[in-house]
Design a protein around this motif. Structure first.
Motif, PDB file in Angstrom:
ATOM      1  N   LYS A 168      -4.662   7.071  -9.858  1.00 49.24           N
ATOM      2  CA  LYS A 168      -3.730   8.116  -9.454  1.00 49.24           C
ATOM      3  C   LYS A 168      -2.538   8.280 -10.395  1.00 49.24           C
ATOM      4  CE  LYS A 168      -5.024   7.499  -4.614  1.00 49.24           C
ATOM      5  NZ  LYS A 168      -4.546   7.230  -3.243  1.00 49.24           N
ATOM      6  N   VAL A 169      -2.443   7.405 -11.399  1.00 47.65           N
ATOM      7  CA  VAL A 169      -1.363   7.518 -12.384  1.00 47.65           C
ATOM      8  C   VAL A 169      -1.973   7.445 -13.781  1.00 47.65           C
ATOM      9  CG1 VAL A 169       0.376   6.546 -10.831  1.00 47.65           C
ATOM     10  CG2 VAL A 169      -0.919   5.023 -12.342  1.00 47.65           C
ATOM     11  N   ASP A 170      -1.137   7.547 -14.814  1.00 40.87           N
ATOM     12  CA  ASP A 170      -1.642   7.598 -16.185  1.00 40.87           C
ATOM     13  C   ASP A 170      -1.526   6.266 -16.929  1.00 40.87           C
ATOM     14  OD1 ASP A 170       1.100   7.634 -16.335  1.00 40.87           O
ATOM     15  OD2 ASP A 170       1.226   9.241 -17.823  1.00 40.87           O
ATOM     16  N   LEU A 171      -1.501   5.170 -16.188  1.00 33.99           N
ATOM     17  CA  LEU A 171      -1.523   3.850 -16.817  1.00 33.99           C
ATOM     18  C   LEU A 171      -2.852   3.672 -17.535  1.00 33.99           C
ATOM     19  CD1 LEU A 171      -0.097   1.071 -17.141  1.00 33.99           C
ATOM     20  CD2 LEU A 171      -1.201   0.377 -15.017  1.00 33.99           C
ATOM     21  N   ASP A 176       4.942  10.412  -6.623  1.00 31.45           N
ATOM     22  CA  ASP A 176       5.997  10.682  -7.599  1.00 31.45           C
ATOM     23  C   ASP A 176       5.403  11.060  -8.956  1.00 31.45           C
ATOM     24  OD1 ASP A 176       8.705  10.419  -8.905  1.00 31.45           O
ATOM     25  OD2 ASP A 176       7.657   8.771  -9.898  1.00 31.45           O
ATOM     26  N   HIS A 177       4.351  10.362  -9.368  1.00 35.31           N
ATOM     27  CA  HIS A 177       3.700  10.692 -10.651  1.00 35.31           C
ATOM     28  C   HIS A 177       3.155  12.119 -10.609  1.00 35.31           C
ATOM     29  CE1 HIS A 177       1.150  10.422 -14.179  1.00 35.31           C
ATOM     30  NE2 HIS A 177       0.119  10.788 -13.438  1.00 35.31           N
ATOM     31  N   ARG A 178       2.533  12.477  -9.479  1.00 29.23           N
ATOM     32  CA  ARG A 178       1.930  13.809  -9.354  1.00 29.23           C
ATOM     33  C   ARG A 178       2.993  14.908  -9.319  1.00 29.23           C
ATOM     34  NH1 ARG A 178       0.845  16.691  -4.817  1.00 29.23           N
ATOM     35  NH2 ARG A 178       1.262  14.873  -3.489  1.00 29.23           N
ATOM     36  N   LEU A 179       4.065  14.668  -8.582  1.00 30.27           N
ATOM     37  CA  LEU A 179       5.067  15.721  -8.381  1.00 30.27           C
ATOM     38  C   LEU A 179       6.132  15.757  -9.477  1.00 30.27           C
ATOM     39  CD1 LEU A 179       5.664  15.418  -4.532  1.00 30.27           C
ATOM     40  CD2 LEU A 179       4.230  17.067  -5.737  1.00 30.27           C
ATOM     41  N   ASN A 180       6.494  14.580  -9.984  1.00 33.41           N
ATOM     42  CA  ASN A 180       7.624  14.506 -10.912  1.00 33.41           C
ATOM     43  C   ASN A 180       7.244  14.083 -12.323  1.00 33.41           C
ATOM     44  OD1 ASN A 180       9.466  15.138  -8.764  1.00 33.41           O
ATOM     45  ND2 ASN A 180       9.264  13.012  -8.074  1.00 33.41           N
ATOM     46  N   LEU A 208       0.812  -1.222   0.000  1.00 27.68           N
ATOM     47  CA  LEU A 208       0.000   0.000   0.000  1.00 27.68           C
ATOM     48  C   LEU A 208       0.844   1.269   0.000  1.00 27.68           C
ATOM     49  CD1 LEU A 208      -2.965  -0.856   2.410  1.00 27.68           C
ATOM     50  CD2 LEU A 208      -3.115  -0.260  -0.021  1.00 27.68           C
ATOM     51  N   ARG A 209       1.819   1.336   0.867  1.00 25.12           N
ATOM     52  CA  ARG A 209       2.631   2.549   0.956  1.00 25.12           C
ATOM     53  C   ARG A 209       3.462   2.730  -0.312  1.00 25.12           C
ATOM     54  NH1 ARG A 209       3.015   7.643   1.792  1.00 25.12           N
ATOM     55  NH2 ARG A 209       5.029   8.373   2.592  1.00 25.12           N
ATOM     56  N   MET A 210       3.926   1.644  -0.904  1.00 22.56           N
ATOM     57  CA  MET A 210       4.644   1.745  -2.173  1.00 22.56           C
ATOM     58  C   MET A 210       3.767   2.414  -3.223  1.00 22.56           C
ATOM     59  SD  MET A 210       5.897  -1.309  -4.743  1.00 22.56           S
ATOM     60  CE  MET A 210       4.177  -1.564  -5.290  1.00 22.56           C
ATOM     61  N   TYR A 211       2.499   2.003  -3.314  1.00 20.22           N
ATOM     62  CA  TYR A 211       1.601   2.619  -4.298  1.00 20.22           C
ATOM     63  C   TYR A 211       1.374   4.095  -3.978  1.00 20.22           C
ATOM     64  CZ  TYR A 211       0.518  -2.007  -6.188  1.00 20.22           C
ATOM     65  OH  TYR A 211       0.606  -3.242  -6.790  1.00 20.22           O
ATOM     66  N   ASP A 212       1.269   4.435  -2.700  1.00 16.79           N
ATOM     67  CA  ASP A 212       1.142   5.847  -2.315  1.00 16.79           C
ATOM     68  C   ASP A 212       2.327   6.661  -2.835  1.00 16.79           C
ATOM     69  OD1 ASP A 212      -1.219   5.415  -0.938  1.00 16.79           O
ATOM     70  OD2 ASP A 212      -0.264   5.310   1.028  1.00 16.79           O
ATOM     71  N   LEU A 213       3.515   6.130  -2.649  1.00 15.63           N
ATOM     72  CA  LEU A 213       4.731   6.837  -3.057  1.00 15.63           C
ATOM     73  C   LEU A 213       4.833   6.953  -4.577  1.00 15.63           C
ATOM     74  CD1 LEU A 213       7.162   5.195  -0.487  1.00 15.63           C
ATOM     75  CD2 LEU A 213       6.436   7.596  -0.501  1.00 15.63           C
ATOM     76  N   LEU A 214       4.420   5.911  -5.288  1.00 12.13           N
ATOM     77  CA  LEU A 214       4.438   5.964  -6.746  1.00 12.13           C
ATOM     78  C   LEU A 214       3.441   7.001  -7.262  1.00 12.13           C
ATOM     79  CD1 LEU A 214       4.693   2.171  -7.619  1.00 12.13           C
ATOM     80  CD2 LEU A 214       6.491   3.908  -7.847  1.00 12.13           C
ATOM     81  N   ALA A 215       2.268   7.064  -6.630  1.00 11.37           N
ATOM     82  CA  ALA A 215       1.273   8.065  -7.028  1.00 11.37           C
ATOM     83  C   ALA A 215       1.783   9.474  -6.747  1.00 11.37           C
ATOM     84  CB  ALA A 215      -0.030   7.812  -6.282  1.00 11.37           C
TER      85      ALA A 215
END
Length: 246
Positions: free
Chosen positions: A91-94, A50-54, A41-48
């Motif tokens: 939360k990402v563009d997949l 990162d997608h939003r910020l970077n 769960l936390r990994m997905y939070d961090l990936l989301a």
């Protein structure tokens, strides 16, 4: 097999997210094998985040989930379709067309398994597979005794697995008895595998996975035969003689 003992569950998640992020940046059309449950769960939070910020993009990537309960529709809050939509896909563009999760309501479950296996092969196989670890050694929903030669299949969940997953339902009676899962033969063909485990309850399973015999009675032991596996664990899931990484 590379084993990294992190200082905390947060750092397990950070390192897992770093691996995924680096992989998709280096190979935008990566094929990911994705896991569900509490640990990622936390990994997905961090990936989301990162997608939003970077702006890390998944538009060219493809994902295949490890498993899905039989009998739950996609909108059921405990289905893995729902989990993935809530925690990552929304939360990402997949692209929706590139997201694959087994259909637990398929009219012909065997055909669904065969089609899922074919879709993975048509994409060239899994580039990076994310895994969790069950206390009884299951990966995906491959329970103890599952043949190492199995592809995607319907499996009967053990009482231990249903009890462990009951925390996501009102009670254990509501936990489905069956699931569709990628098989061990499918998983082990991934080019790179990253397994996450955290908490004292996982320590015995981690030790057996890394140092025990390779046997179908403990499915995760098959990872010892793979050439590119990274095990990320926190202190509580660790045991003696594994070097800690801050």
């Amino acid at each position: 097999m590379k084993v990294i003992v992190c200082s905390s569950y947060e750092m397990v998640s950070v390192k897992a997210a770093q691996i995924v992020r680096s992989h998709v940046r280096e190979k935008p059309d990566s094929v990911f094998g994705l896991a569900t449950g509490g640990t990622p769960l936390r990994m997905y939070d961090l990936l989301a985040e990162d997608h939003r910020l970077n702006g890390t993009s998944y538009q060219k990537a493809v994902s295949f989930n490890l498993d899905e309960y039989v009998g739950l529709n996609r909108s059921h809050p405990n289905s893995y379709h729902y989990y993935m939509q809530s925690h990552f896909f929304s939360k990402v563009d997949l692209l929706p067309a590139n997201r694959f999760v087994p259909d637990g309501l398929a009219s012909d479950l065997q055909e669904e398994c065969e089609q899922y296996e074919k879709q993975i092969k048509d994409e060239g196989g899994i580039d990076l597979q994310i895994l969790g670890l069950g206390e009884n050694g299951h990966i995906g929903f491959n329970e103890p005794g599952t043949s190492f030669k199995k592809g995607t299949h319907v499996t009967t969940l053990t009482n231990d697995t249903r009890k462990a997953n009951a925390r996501f339902f009102k009670n254990q009676r509501e936990v489905p008895h069956y699931a569709i899962t990628m098989g061990l033969n499918t998983i082990i063909q991934a080019k790179k595998i990253v397994l996450l485990a955290a908490g004292r309850k996982k320590a015995k399973a981690v030790k057996r996975m890394i140092t025990g015999p390779v046997t179908e009675s403990f499915p995760a032991s098959i990872l010892q035969t793979h050439s590119d596996v990274t095990i990320l664990i926190d202190k509580e899931a660790s045991f003696e003689n594994i070097k800690e990484e801050k």
